[in-house]
Design a protein around this motif. Sequence first.
Motif, PDB file in Angstrom:
ATOM      1  N   LEU A  31       0.846  -1.194   0.000  1.00 11.79           N
ATOM      2  CA  LEU A  31       0.000   0.000   0.000  1.00 11.79           C
ATOM      3  C   LEU A  31       0.882   1.246   0.000  1.00 11.79           C
ATOM      4  O   LEU A  31       1.727   1.403   0.887  1.00 11.79           O
ATOM      5  CB  LEU A  31      -0.892   0.016   1.245  1.00 11.79           C
ATOM      6  N   HIS A  32       0.679   2.133  -0.959  1.00  9.90           N
ATOM      7  CA  HIS A  32       1.470   3.370  -1.016  1.00  9.90           C
ATOM      8  C   HIS A  32       0.541   4.572  -0.876  1.00  9.90           C
ATOM      9  O   HIS A  32      -0.362   4.782  -1.679  1.00  9.90           O
ATOM     10  CB  HIS A  32       2.247   3.461  -2.326  1.00  9.90           C
ATOM     11  N   HIS A  33       0.772   5.373   0.156  1.00 12.39           N
ATOM     12  CA  HIS A  33      -0.112   6.489   0.506  1.00 12.39           C
ATOM     13  C   HIS A  33       0.097   7.698  -0.404  1.00 12.39           C
ATOM     14  O   HIS A  33       0.992   7.756  -1.247  1.00 12.39           O
ATOM     15  CB  HIS A  33       0.133   6.895   1.963  1.00 12.39           C
ATOM     16  N   GLY A  34      -0.738   8.721  -0.167  1.00  9.92           N
ATOM     17  CA  GLY A  34      -0.696   9.938  -0.951  1.00  9.92           C
ATOM     18  C   GLY A  34       0.137  11.038  -0.330  1.00  9.92           C
ATOM     19  O   GLY A  34       0.697  10.897   0.761  1.00  9.92           O
ATOM     20  N   VAL A  59       0.454  -7.770   4.425  1.00 12.31           N
ATOM     21  CA  VAL A  59       0.417  -6.370   4.003  1.00 12.31           C
ATOM     22  C   VAL A  59       1.723  -5.657   4.357  1.00 12.31           C
ATOM     23  O   VAL A  59       2.237  -5.785   5.473  1.00 12.31           O
ATOM     24  CB  VAL A  59      -0.762  -5.620   4.680  1.00 12.31           C
ATOM     25  N   LEU A  60       2.239  -4.885   3.407  1.00  6.19           N
ATOM     26  CA  LEU A  60       3.370  -3.992   3.632  1.00  6.19           C
ATOM     27  C   LEU A  60       2.920  -2.573   3.310  1.00  6.19           C
ATOM     28  O   LEU A  60       2.284  -2.338   2.270  1.00  6.19           O
ATOM     29  CB  LEU A  60       4.540  -4.352   2.718  1.00  6.19           C
ATOM     30  N   ALA A  61       3.249  -1.630   4.192  1.00  6.85           N
ATOM     31  CA  ALA A  61       2.857  -0.243   3.970  1.00  6.85           C
ATOM     32  C   ALA A  61       4.026   0.682   4.308  1.00  6.85           C
ATOM     33  O   ALA A  61       4.298   0.924   5.484  1.00  6.85           O
ATOM     34  CB  ALA A  61       1.632   0.111   4.805  1.00  6.85           C
ATOM     35  N   PRO A  62       4.731   1.188   3.306  1.00  8.30           N
ATOM     36  CA  PRO A  62       5.835   2.110   3.569  1.00  8.30           C
ATOM     37  C   PRO A  62       5.339   3.536   3.783  1.00  8.30           C
ATOM     38  O   PRO A  62       4.259   3.913   3.318  1.00  8.30           O
ATOM     39  CB  PRO A  62       6.675   2.018   2.290  1.00  8.30           C
ATOM     40  N   ASP A  63       6.139   4.332   4.483  1.00  9.10           N
ATOM     41  CA  ASP A  63       5.994   5.783   4.497  1.00  9.10           C
ATOM     42  C   ASP A  63       6.940   6.321   3.435  1.00  9.10           C
ATOM     43  O   ASP A  63       8.143   6.055   3.481  1.00  9.10           O
ATOM     44  CB  ASP A  63       6.378   6.372   5.860  1.00  9.10           C
ATOM     45  N   ALA A  64       6.424   7.051   2.487  1.00  7.83           N
ATOM     46  CA  ALA A  64       7.275   7.583   1.422  1.00  7.83           C
ATOM     47  C   ALA A  64       8.327   8.530   1.984  1.00  7.83           C
ATOM     48  O   ALA A  64       8.139   9.137   3.048  1.00  7.83           O
ATOM     49  CB  ALA A  64       6.416   8.323   0.400  1.00  7.83           C
ATOM     50  N   ARG A  65       9.435   8.656   1.281  1.00  5.97           N
ATOM     51  CA  ARG A  65      10.462   9.625   1.673  1.00  5.97           C
ATOM     52  C   ARG A  65       9.808  10.997   1.870  1.00  5.97           C
ATOM     53  O   ARG A  65       8.950  11.425   1.095  1.00  5.97           O
ATOM     54  CB  ARG A  65      11.568   9.694   0.620  1.00  5.97           C
ATOM     55  N   ARG A  99      10.265 -12.590  -4.132  1.00  5.02           N
ATOM     56  CA  ARG A  99      11.328 -13.542  -4.467  1.00  5.02           C
ATOM     57  C   ARG A  99      10.766 -14.808  -5.084  1.00  5.02           C
ATOM     58  O   ARG A  99       9.591 -15.131  -4.914  1.00  5.02           O
ATOM     59  CB  ARG A  99      12.106 -13.912  -3.203  1.00  5.02           C
ATOM     60  N   ALA A 100      11.632 -15.529  -5.761  1.00  2.90           N
ATOM     61  CA  ALA A 100      11.290 -16.857  -6.309  1.00  2.90           C
ATOM     62  C   ALA A 100      10.051 -16.806  -7.191  1.00  2.90           C
ATOM     63  O   ALA A 100       9.186 -17.674  -7.131  1.00  2.90           O
ATOM     64  CB  ALA A 100      11.085 -17.859  -5.168  1.00  2.90           C
ATOM     65  N   GLY A 101       9.957 -15.756  -8.004  1.00  5.98           N
ATOM     66  CA  GLY A 101       8.857 -15.672  -8.954  1.00  5.98           C
ATOM     67  C   GLY A 101       7.541 -15.207  -8.371  1.00  5.98           C
ATOM     68  O   GLY A 101       6.538 -15.149  -9.097  1.00  5.98           O
ATOM     69  N   LYS A 102       7.507 -14.873  -7.072  1.00  6.29           N
ATOM     70  CA  LYS A 102       6.255 -14.403  -6.472  1.00  6.29           C
ATOM     71  C   LYS A 102       5.925 -13.006  -6.985  1.00  6.29           C
ATOM     72  O   LYS A 102       6.802 -12.223  -7.339  1.00  6.29           O
ATOM     73  CB  LYS A 102       6.367 -14.376  -4.948  1.00  6.29           C
ATOM     74  N   ARG A 103       4.643 -12.704  -7.005  1.00  3.00           N
ATOM     75  CA  ARG A 103       4.193 -11.382  -7.410  1.00  3.00           C
ATOM     76  C   ARG A 103       3.465 -10.704  -6.251  1.00  3.00           C
ATOM     77  O   ARG A 103       3.124 -11.346  -5.259  1.00  3.00           O
ATOM     78  CB  ARG A 103       3.283 -11.473  -8.634  1.00  3.00           C
ATOM     79  N   ILE A 104       3.251  -9.413  -6.392  1.00  5.74           N
ATOM     80  CA  ILE A 104       2.557  -8.644  -5.362  1.00  5.74           C
ATOM     81  C   ILE A 104       1.289  -8.031  -5.941  1.00  5.74           C
ATOM     82  O   ILE A 104       1.113  -7.946  -7.162  1.00  5.74           O
ATOM     83  CB  ILE A 104       3.438  -7.500  -4.813  1.00  5.74           C
ATOM     84  N   ASP A 105       0.399  -7.601  -5.059  1.00  8.48           N
ATOM     85  CA  ASP A 105      -0.706  -6.723  -5.415  1.00  8.48           C
ATOM     86  C   ASP A 105      -0.351  -5.340  -4.897  1.00  8.48           C
ATOM     87  O   ASP A 105       0.126  -5.196  -3.763  1.00  8.48           O
ATOM     88  CB  ASP A 105      -2.017  -7.199  -4.789  1.00  8.48           C
ATOM     89  N   LEU A 106      -0.552  -4.317  -5.709  1.00  5.07           N
ATOM     90  CA  LEU A 106      -0.097  -2.970  -5.387  1.00  5.07           C
ATOM     91  C   LEU A 106      -1.269  -2.002  -5.393  1.00  5.07           C
ATOM     92  O   LEU A 106      -2.082  -1.998  -6.329  1.00  5.07           O
ATOM     93  CB  LEU A 106       0.957  -2.542  -6.413  1.00  5.07           C
ATOM     94  N   VAL A 107      -1.353  -1.179  -4.341  1.00  3.39           N
ATOM     95  CA  VAL A 107      -2.438  -0.201  -4.195  1.00  3.39           C
ATOM     96  C   VAL A 107      -1.818   1.154  -3.909  1.00  3.39           C
ATOM     97  O   VAL A 107      -0.962   1.280  -3.021  1.00  3.39           O
ATOM     98  CB  VAL A 107      -3.391  -0.583  -3.049  1.00  3.39           C
ATOM     99  N   GLY A 108      -2.232   2.190  -4.636  1.00  4.02           N
ATOM    100  CA  GLY A 108      -1.717   3.531  -4.393  1.00  4.02           C
ATOM    101  C   GLY A 108      -2.815   4.563  -4.488  1.00  4.02           C
ATOM    102  O   GLY A 108      -3.758   4.414  -5.282  1.00  4.02           O
ATOM    103  N   TYR A 109      -2.693   5.620  -3.690  1.00  2.84           N
ATOM    104  CA  TYR A 109      -3.692   6.687  -3.726  1.00  2.84           C
ATOM    105  C   TYR A 109      -3.000   8.023  -3.981  1.00  2.84           C
ATOM    106  O   TYR A 109      -1.986   8.350  -3.349  1.00  2.84           O
ATOM    107  CB  TYR A 109      -4.468   6.755  -2.407  1.00  2.84           C
ATOM    108  N   SER A 110      -3.545   8.814  -4.914  1.00  7.15           N
ATOM    109  CA  SER A 110      -3.054  10.151  -5.217  1.00  7.15           C
ATOM    110  C   SER A 110      -1.580  10.090  -5.621  1.00  7.15           C
ATOM    111  O   SER A 110      -1.249   9.436  -6.609  1.00  7.15           O
ATOM    112  CB  SER A 110      -3.280  11.065  -4.004  1.00  7.15           C
ATOM    113  N   MET A 111      -0.681  10.741  -4.908  1.00 12.08           N
ATOM    114  CA  MET A 111       0.745  10.622  -5.208  1.00 12.08           C
ATOM    115  C   MET A 111       1.155   9.159  -5.270  1.00 12.08           C
ATOM    116  O   MET A 111       1.934   8.740  -6.132  1.00 12.08           O
ATOM    117  CB  MET A 111       1.569  11.355  -4.154  1.00 12.08           C
TER     118      MET A 111
END
Length: 260
Positions: A31-34, A59-65, A99-111
């Motif tokens: 999850l990537h915030h705005g 779930v992984l949720a970073p705080d953007a720089r 890793r090892a060919g796994k994929r992710i689901d990606l969600v982003g809002y605004s920025m």
Amino acid sequence: MPAVRRYETWDGIEIAYREWGEQGEAPTVVLHHGFVANAEANWLAPGVIDALLVAGRHVLAPDARGHGDSDKPHDSASYGEARMARDLGVLLEVTGAARAGKRIDLVGYSMGAVVALIFSSGEQRVRRLVVGGVGSGIVECGGVDRRAISDDAIVEALSAEDADSLEGSGARAFRWLADALGSDRRALLAQAGAIHRDGVALDLIAAPTLVLAGVEDTLALRPQVLVDAIPDARLQMLDGDHMEAIADPRFTPAIVEFLS
């Protein structure tokens, strides 16, 4: 609330992130915030993370720089959504989420939607993509739509000594959010000076994509233009403006169901 974890990204900046659940058979959801927000305000408070956990997702949720608990340099050269997209790639390596060919689901809002679209362009590790708070501006302006709220308005809002002086400014909500979160406004101004304008190769996005847009969101005008530019995309409209759309009762279920 999980403890903050950190990693050093590709240009030496420390990025903070939080992790919920455990990796399993289902793809990790990132999850990537705005702009101005952070992972907690954008995803935890509206119930998105809790709903994903109920659905058994990791779930992984970073705080953007420049945001939340991440490093906050004050020079615009350290910012821009393309840099944040590279930060996501490092996050996947650090956590082993792809890793090892796994994929992710990606969600982003605004920025975060711009970041997610840049990252997903030509990226085979994204299984499904959800973007919200953006529309025709991605196609016509090369990034976040600043026709309704100009760069100058954002700079004025973040620079003003008194937020009450911003009566009538479309950028006032961003200043209110910055004050509510105790944000470093100099870091936010640096990002405002580096917003992505170079376009996104939307035709290279292979992941099925859901676009979410509030009917009163001036930053997500004519979202069908964006949908039509992505090979496999669909649109769901929500009630409210840019800040209110995430509170629409349909926002969280739409994300969880599309990623299921």
